[in-house]
Design a protein around this motif. Sequence first.
Motif, PDB file in Angstrom:
ATOM      1  N   LEU A   1      -4.743  19.079 -17.449  1.00 15.20           N
ATOM      2  CA  LEU A   1      -4.434  19.673 -16.307  1.00 15.20           C
ATOM      3  C   LEU A   1      -5.071  20.928 -16.071  1.00 15.20           C
ATOM      4  O   LEU A   1      -5.254  21.468 -15.190  1.00 15.20           O
ATOM      5  CB  LEU A   1      -3.038  19.638 -15.738  1.00 15.20           C
ATOM      6  N   GLY A   2      -5.204  21.703 -17.227  1.00 12.24           N
ATOM      7  CA  GLY A   2      -5.434  23.058 -17.305  1.00 12.24           C
ATOM      8  C   GLY A   2      -4.523  23.587 -18.079  1.00 12.24           C
ATOM      9  O   GLY A   2      -3.407  23.503 -18.102  1.00 12.24           O
ATOM     10  N   TYR A   3      -4.998  24.746 -18.914  1.00 11.89           N
ATOM     11  CA  TYR A   3      -4.081  25.399 -19.780  1.00 11.89           C
ATOM     12  C   TYR A   3      -2.941  26.104 -19.151  1.00 11.89           C
ATOM     13  O   TYR A   3      -3.281  26.793 -17.953  1.00 11.89           O
ATOM     14  CB  TYR A   3      -4.769  26.393 -20.968  1.00 11.89           C
ATOM     15  N   TYR A   4      -1.871  25.789 -19.444  1.00  9.27           N
ATOM     16  CA  TYR A   4      -0.586  26.451 -18.843  1.00  9.27           C
ATOM     17  C   TYR A   4      -0.419  26.118 -17.245  1.00  9.27           C
ATOM     18  O   TYR A   4       0.183  26.725 -16.444  1.00  9.27           O
ATOM     19  CB  TYR A   4      -0.825  28.176 -18.916  1.00  9.27           C
ATOM     20  N   ALA A   5      -0.977  25.001 -16.805  1.00  7.32           N
ATOM     21  CA  ALA A   5      -1.214  24.648 -15.260  1.00  7.32           C
ATOM     22  C   ALA A   5      -0.050  23.724 -14.912  1.00  7.32           C
ATOM     23  O   ALA A   5       0.440  23.596 -13.785  1.00  7.32           O
ATOM     24  CB  ALA A   5      -2.433  23.963 -15.039  1.00  7.32           C
ATOM     25  N   PHE A   6       0.857  23.180 -16.094  1.00  3.38           N
ATOM     26  CA  PHE A   6       1.659  22.285 -15.510  1.00  3.38           C
ATOM     27  C   PHE A   6       3.106  22.782 -15.026  1.00  3.38           C
ATOM     28  O   PHE A   6       3.837  22.649 -13.991  1.00  3.38           O
ATOM     29  CB  PHE A   6       2.084  21.373 -16.741  1.00  3.38           C
ATOM     30  N   TRP A   7       3.618  23.943 -16.000  1.00  2.00           N
ATOM     31  CA  TRP A   7       4.860  24.501 -15.840  1.00  2.00           C
ATOM     32  C   TRP A   7       4.734  25.600 -14.692  1.00  2.00           C
ATOM     33  O   TRP A   7       4.987  26.707 -15.241  1.00  2.00           O
ATOM     34  CB  TRP A   7       5.581  24.765 -17.041  1.00  2.00           C
ATOM     35  N   ILE A   8       4.713  25.248 -13.570  1.00  2.00           N
ATOM     36  CA  ILE A   8       4.465  26.367 -12.506  1.00  2.00           C
ATOM     37  C   ILE A   8       5.319  25.740 -11.185  1.00  2.00           C
ATOM     38  O   ILE A   8       5.440  24.644 -11.135  1.00  2.00           O
ATOM     39  CB  ILE A   8       2.821  26.384 -12.113  1.00  2.00           C
ATOM     40  N   PRO A   9       5.946  26.590 -10.532  1.00  3.79           N
ATOM     41  CA  PRO A   9       6.669  26.480  -9.514  1.00  3.79           C
ATOM     42  C   PRO A   9       5.469  25.680  -8.315  1.00  3.79           C
ATOM     43  O   PRO A   9       4.726  26.188  -8.154  1.00  3.79           O
ATOM     44  CB  PRO A   9       7.258  27.489  -8.681  1.00  3.79           C
ATOM     45  N   GLY A  10       6.212  24.614  -7.624  1.00  5.60           N
ATOM     46  CA  GLY A  10       5.185  24.049  -6.689  1.00  5.60           C
ATOM     47  C   GLY A  10       4.926  22.697  -7.292  1.00  5.60           C
ATOM     48  O   GLY A  10       4.514  21.776  -6.391  1.00  5.60           O
ATOM     49  N   ARG A  11       4.654  22.513  -8.686  1.00  8.66           N
ATOM     50  CA  ARG A  11       4.406  21.009  -9.008  1.00  8.66           C
ATOM     51  C   ARG A  11       5.602  20.143  -9.086  1.00  8.66           C
ATOM     52  O   ARG A  11       6.778  20.466  -9.877  1.00  8.66           O
ATOM     53  CB  ARG A  11       3.958  21.288 -10.389  1.00  8.66           C
ATOM     54  N   ALA A  12       5.647  19.094  -8.443  1.00  8.17           N
ATOM     55  CA  ALA A  12       6.754  18.431  -8.153  1.00  8.17           C
ATOM     56  C   ALA A  12       7.384  17.665  -9.527  1.00  8.17           C
ATOM     57  O   ALA A  12       8.482  17.846  -9.782  1.00  8.17           O
ATOM     58  CB  ALA A  12       6.277  17.144  -7.481  1.00  8.17           C
ATOM     59  N   GLU A  13       6.305  17.309 -10.510  1.00 10.19           N
ATOM     60  CA  GLU A  13       6.864  16.963 -11.579  1.00 10.19           C
ATOM     61  C   GLU A  13       7.590  18.026 -12.741  1.00 10.19           C
ATOM     62  O   GLU A  13       8.545  17.711 -13.265  1.00 10.19           O
ATOM     63  CB  GLU A  13       5.637  16.253 -12.651  1.00 10.19           C
ATOM     64  N   ALA A  14       6.859  19.167 -12.741  1.00  7.91           N
ATOM     65  CA  ALA A  14       7.742  20.244 -13.362  1.00  7.91           C
ATOM     66  C   ALA A  14       8.998  20.563 -12.734  1.00  7.91           C
ATOM     67  O   ALA A  14      10.025  20.768 -13.422  1.00  7.91           O
ATOM     68  CB  ALA A  14       6.891  21.490 -13.601  1.00  7.91           C
ATOM     69  N   GLU A  15       9.121  20.595 -11.449  1.00  7.91           N
ATOM     70  CA  GLU A  15      10.462  21.048 -10.620  1.00  7.91           C
ATOM     71  C   GLU A  15      11.491  19.894 -10.918  1.00  7.91           C
ATOM     72  O   GLU A  15      12.594  20.357 -11.135  1.00  7.91           O
ATOM     73  CB  GLU A  15      10.143  21.215  -9.290  1.00  7.91           C
ATOM     74  N   GLU A  16      11.094  18.752 -11.037  1.00  7.21           N
ATOM     75  CA  GLU A  16      12.012  17.633 -11.369  1.00  7.21           C
ATOM     76  C   GLU A  16      12.464  17.618 -12.689  1.00  7.21           C
ATOM     77  O   GLU A  16      13.835  17.556 -12.985  1.00  7.21           O
ATOM     78  CB  GLU A  16      11.168  16.126 -11.181  1.00  7.21           C
ATOM     79  N   LEU A  17      12.009  18.101 -13.704  1.00  8.08           N
ATOM     80  CA  LEU A  17      12.166  18.409 -14.946  1.00  8.08           C
ATOM     81  C   LEU A  17      13.493  19.455 -15.089  1.00  8.08           C
ATOM     82  O   LEU A  17      14.141  19.710 -15.719  1.00  8.08           O
ATOM     83  CB  LEU A  17      11.084  18.465 -16.203  1.00  8.08           C
ATOM     84  N   TRP A  18      12.779  20.537 -14.327  1.00  2.00           N
ATOM     85  CA  TRP A  18      13.565  21.730 -14.389  1.00  2.00           C
ATOM     86  C   TRP A  18      15.097  21.625 -13.687  1.00  2.00           C
ATOM     87  O   TRP A  18      16.041  21.910 -14.260  1.00  2.00           O
ATOM     88  CB  TRP A  18      13.082  22.869 -13.502  1.00  2.00           C
ATOM     89  N   THR A  19      15.060  20.657 -12.661  1.00  4.49           N
ATOM     90  CA  THR A  19      16.226  20.023 -12.096  1.00  4.49           C
ATOM     91  C   THR A  19      17.189  19.552 -13.199  1.00  4.49           C
ATOM     92  O   THR A  19      18.223  19.707 -13.427  1.00  4.49           O
ATOM     93  CB  THR A  19      15.969  19.525 -11.009  1.00  4.49           C
ATOM     94  N   GLU A  20      16.444  18.452 -13.859  1.00  2.00           N
ATOM     95  CA  GLU A  20      17.150  17.585 -14.737  1.00  2.00           C
ATOM     96  C   GLU A  20      18.021  18.367 -16.032  1.00  2.00           C
ATOM     97  O   GLU A  20      18.834  18.017 -16.326  1.00  2.00           O
ATOM     98  CB  GLU A  20      16.258  16.445 -15.085  1.00  2.00           C
ATOM     99  N   PHE A  21      17.047  19.429 -16.196  1.00  2.00           N
ATOM    100  CA  PHE A  21      17.519  20.109 -17.400  1.00  2.00           C
ATOM    101  C   PHE A  21      18.289  21.567 -17.174  1.00  2.00           C
ATOM    102  O   PHE A  21      18.431  22.197 -17.904  1.00  2.00           O
ATOM    103  CB  PHE A  21      16.488  20.435 -18.545  1.00  2.00           C
ATOM    104  N   HIS A  22      18.460  21.592 -15.816  1.00  2.00           N
ATOM    105  CA  HIS A  22      19.248  22.680 -15.267  1.00  2.00           C
ATOM    106  C   HIS A  22      18.618  23.950 -15.492  1.00  2.00           C
ATOM    107  O   HIS A  22      19.332  25.104 -15.901  1.00  2.00           O
ATOM    108  CB  HIS A  22      20.813  22.793 -15.918  1.00  2.00           C
ATOM    109  N   ILE A  23      17.284  24.052 -15.397  1.00  3.74           N
ATOM    110  CA  ILE A  23      16.431  25.302 -15.735  1.00  3.74           C
ATOM    111  C   ILE A  23      16.244  25.962 -14.412  1.00  3.74           C
ATOM    112  O   ILE A  23      15.457  25.794 -13.595  1.00  3.74           O
ATOM    113  CB  ILE A  23      15.029  25.214 -16.306  1.00  3.74           C
ATOM    114  N   LEU A  24      17.106  26.939 -13.828  1.00  4.61           N
ATOM    115  CA  LEU A  24      17.342  27.405 -12.755  1.00  4.61           C
ATOM    116  C   LEU A  24      16.208  28.408 -12.456  1.00  4.61           C
ATOM    117  O   LEU A  24      15.550  28.534 -11.427  1.00  4.61           O
ATOM    118  CB  LEU A  24      18.685  28.209 -12.401  1.00  4.61           C
ATOM    119  N   ALA A  25      15.965  29.122 -13.478  1.00  2.00           N
ATOM    120  CA  ALA A  25      14.782  30.330 -13.357  1.00  2.00           C
ATOM    121  C   ALA A  25      13.418  29.764 -13.339  1.00  2.00           C
ATOM    122  O   ALA A  25      12.618  30.202 -12.910  1.00  2.00           O
ATOM    123  CB  ALA A  25      14.876  31.128 -14.639  1.00  2.00           C
TER     124      ALA A  25
END
Length: 436
Positions: free
Chosen positions: A288-312
């Motif tokens: 996807l590009g270095y460091y490009a996955f774990w960014i706000p706005g990416r649906a897949e990343a936000e889904e995992l943040w929600t599942e693991f309670h990563i509020l920040a």
Amino acid sequence: MKLGAGLIIDPARNGLYAGSAIAVSLFVFAYSTRFGAVSILTFYAVWLPVLLLPARALLRAPGRLLPFIILPAFATASCLWSDRPDVTLRAAIQWGSTVVLGLVAARATSIASLAYGLLLGGLGVLVYSTLNGAYAYDVVDGTYAFAGAFSSKNQLGLFASLTLIAAVYPLTHRRSSGWAWVMAALAIGAFAAATLIRTESATSVITVILAFAIILLALGVLRLPRLLRVMAVATGGILLVFGLVAAINLGALDVLFSVFGKDATLTGRTYLWSRGLEFAQSHQVAGLGYYAFWIPGRAEAEELWTEFHILAQTGFHFHNTLIEGYVGLGLIGVAFLGLWSLMLLVLPLVAMLQTRTRAMAVIAGLSVLFLVRSLVEIDFFTPYTAGSFLVPSLLLRLLDSRQGAISAAQHGTRSRLQDFPEARATSTARPFSPHG
């Protein structure tokens, strides 16, 4: 002028400067997120004099540098296809500069300076965390544990592990270190061990046990003649493989997991791995590009943040270096990260066969520590981290020592000594003195 420059760039004489630079760097890697840009600028500043002074040794044998330069360069180039090129470019430059300065450290510091720097820097990190005294919720383990000034117990466990391994050097070099350093190493090592236990980090405890097993193996093997060393390493490797297979078949993993409160899924890690592999399928070759996955706005990343309670929505990853590399840089990234991992395994074994300096035991222990941790953590694929600085530095140091040993065997032990500066620095240098 040459004398003054030597106190900064000559590994045999720059013990005070090099050890201090390593100590400062380790503290910055631990707490850069707390202290911000000032700490990062301090990291660059302590290594700037090494870069400004003329030192041909830093650029000798450029072919050995390529395996460590190509991957950060590819990460930087991935901004061309990343959907967040600004994030990718910034992070890749930061990571690349960390790697480059790690390579500089490999050529500009001795193993002694590295060990004393890690020992003092680790002490500073652990004292600061102890004074902070915070407990953090581990979203993967689902428990609270002592994390000090970190957001994760595994990160505090990493720095406690590094400090413990660094304490080995004065204990195995008592004559050159002096009794003051030996006593300090015992005290700091005990403090690091106590901190490690407080973290209750299974990752850190298991990896440091394996690291010390390799250190003890190395210290024993290095005492043997070359033929016996080959036989001992081969026998030890075979026994280790068969021992691990037997232990797994007898249910040792289940017992180990229960001791640390883990389950067969490693409390969610296997799920993260499966999701990472799934996401990477759509960008298999270059990612996807270095460091490009774990960014706000990416649906897949936000889904995992929600599942693991990563509020920040920060500070999370796939808990496996190769899978993180697969998502960010595709199969190309996996190939180079896999090469680094293979070198972490093979080069220490080769060093045991080709050199008899006990200092290599510390390097072997650090290498195994990062290798095993790469299965469940991301230590050397992110900017401004101890792993991103130390892993390339350790590997280049091992490559240089291998070439130095080959040259010494071909031309006599006195020839080409510049290819193996540790042979000079660790045999005659006093820690943190103008002559070592």
